[in-house]
Structures are given as C-alpha cells and as structure tokens.
Design a protein around this motif. Sequence first.
Motif, short mmCIF file in Angstrom:
data_model
loop_
_atom_site.label_atom_id
_atom_site.label_comp_id
_atom_site.label_asym_id
_atom_site.label_seq_id
_atom_site.Cartn_x
_atom_site.Cartn_y
_atom_site.Cartn_z
N THR A 280 -6.09 144.55 64.35
CA THR A 280 -7.29 144.18 64.40
C THR A 280 -8.04 145.47 65.08
N HIS B 74 -6.20 148.54 72.98
CA HIS B 74 -4.87 149.25 73.20
C HIS B 74 -5.11 150.77 73.70
N GLY C 30 -3.16 140.92 66.63
CA GLY C 30 -2.40 141.50 65.59
C GLY C 30 -0.98 141.53 66.00
N LEU D 157 -2.59 138.38 72.89
CA LEU D 157 -2.12 138.97 71.68
C LEU D 157 -2.97 138.78 70.58
N ILE E 116 -4.70 153.75 58.43
CA ILE E 116 -3.87 153.18 59.76
C ILE E 116 -2.61 152.77 59.03
#
Length: 268
Positions: free
Chosen positions: A109, A116, A31, A29, A99
């Motif tokens: 981050t 991701h 941000g 985990l 973003i």
Amino acid sequence: MIPAPFEYERAGSVDHAVELLAGDDAKLLAGGQSLIPVLRLRFARPATLVDVGRLDDLRYVREDGDRIAIGALTRHAELVRDPVLARHCAVIPHAAAHIGDPQVRHRGTIGGSVAHADPAGDLGTVLLTLDAELVARGPGGERTIPASEFFTGPFQTALASQEMLTEIRVPAVEAGTYLKLARRSADWATVGVAAARVDGRVQVGLTSMGMTPLRARGVEESLAGGASAADAAARTGEGTDPPGDVSASSEYRAHLAGVLVRRALEQL
Ligand SMILES: Cc1cc2nc3c(=O)[nH]c(=O)nc-3n(C[C@H](O)[C@H](O)[C@H](O)COP(=O)(O)OP(=O)(O)OC[C@H]3O[C@@H](n4cnc5c(N)ncnc54)[C@H](O)[C@@H]3O)c2cc1C
C-alpha cells in the motif's frame, strides 16, 4: 526465520486501529510486504500486530478541490491503473509500476510504503517531489504533515507510535515522470529520479541518494533561472550523500543520478 511470537488484532475502523495502537508495543500491518520480512528477520518484535489491511474505505483515489486525495490503504497496483491519477498526476502510477513484482504491487500500500520510509523506496521520493501532505490520525485527532517534514531518517518518520496514516494529498501536475535504474528486474532503485511540473515550476526528487528521499534543490534553482536540462542536471549532487553498497559505489550513484535527472528533465 520464524517471527517472534505476537498477538494479532484485526481493526474494524481507523478509530479502532488507533485504540489498539495504544497497547504495549503494537504495530500496524497493512500489505505486509515490508513488515513481514522485517518480522521474519526478527529486526522487529512487536507484542501486537494491528491488521488494517481490510479497511477498504481507505482504498480510494478522488479529486478533492485542487488536490487529489489517496487513501493510505490504496495498493500499488490500484495506483498504476487509476484513471484520476493517469489524467492529473501520472508520475504516481509511473513510479508505482516500477515497484517490485506483481505480487508486491497487489499487496503493498502507499501508506505502508511511506510509513516504512526505506531510503530506496520509490513513492516517498515522488510525494516529497510533489510537496504532498500526509494526513495522520492519532488519539488526539487528525493532523496534516507536509512531506518535507515527514521523512526524518532511514526508516523513520514524523508519525508518533500511536498514529496511523489515513490519506495522502497531492496536487495535479502538468507533467511528470519517474526514472529508476535497478540492477535486477523488480529490485529496489540503485537510483531513482522523480520530476514534475507543478504550477509552472519544475520539482525534482531523488531516491537512494541519501538517508531519506531528497529534493534536488540546486537543479530546481537552475531551471527556475532558465538553465538547460544538461546544465541544471550538473547540480544534481548538491546536498546529497549517496551510499556505497553491494549495488553501487557512492561515485557511481552520483554519476547515475546526474544522467537520470537530465533524461527526466528532457521528458517533461
Ligand atoms: C520483493 C519485494 C520487492 C520490493 N520492491 C520495492 C521497490 O522496488 N520499490 C519500493 O518502493 N518498494 C519495494 N518493496 C516494498 C513495498 O513497496 C511495500 O509494499 C511497502 O514498502 C510497504 O507497504 P505495505 O502496505 O506492504 O506495508 P507493511 O509491510 O504492512 O508495513 C510497513 C510499515 O509501515 C507501517 N504502516 C503500514 N501502514 C501504515 C499506515 N497506514 N499508517 C502508519 N503506519 C503504517 C507498518 O507498521 C510497518 O512499520 C518491495 C517489497 C518486496 C517484498
């Protein structure tokens, strides 16, 4: 929805995080801006969350020989205002500024964003365009993965389940820009285009034009052969597979990408 139950561990260092990742079905985990929504939808149900969000020694941007090194925990908002990037690689702050909203940019981050691997994510395209190198630490030590080998599919990367991304290395660029069209303010890209001049060559990348970030190789080839921005942009669709969804049809994305590539090239 409420996430499925999980154990919570806070890592005190990268080595500690890698050790904790060895546990059954553990997930990092950072941000939380992508993982928490995924947990709440119960698309992921890790047994353990390994919180690396407080590893502040991985929040940096520094010159390192002929590269710029960026710590994986550097937040989008820090990329936006970083003086080294502003001087040597402005395409990164330019993309980071697009973003989401300020809350997302202050928590999310760069490492989390590329790990991701959302095909609609902005920074993955920029790193692919720049031929970045991604440094990962795992139980066997450290390795460097070229951006061209990092994105293996939608939400899939070359990272092993026990590896943590620690650093991203990019070259200094002579000029760069990121153009993005989204249907609503603070939304993901309907299409995004990164363009940068690196060592005299123009490199171009595309967001939301396939299942991973893509390079517009036909455009690059045309430019290297002396074509105009408009003629080169006509080859934007080569090698792409734009999805059709609620934001845009496949045909609209293909048209839009050509327009944005031409505009990006005219800005360089
Ligand atoms: C409302 C909203 C709008 C958004 N808009 C955009 C947008 O316009 N463009 C865009 O690109 N993104 C957008 N995002 C996503 C945002 O950029 C996230 O910050 C980013 O995708 C994930 O970063 P994170 O640090 O929050 O990662 P997390 O959510 O903590 O983690 C994401 C994934 O990466 C893994 N991970 C995290 N750090 C590491 C690491 N160092 N090494 C290995 N694996 C790691 C996690 O295990 C998890 O699988 C948006 C998000 C929200 C909530």
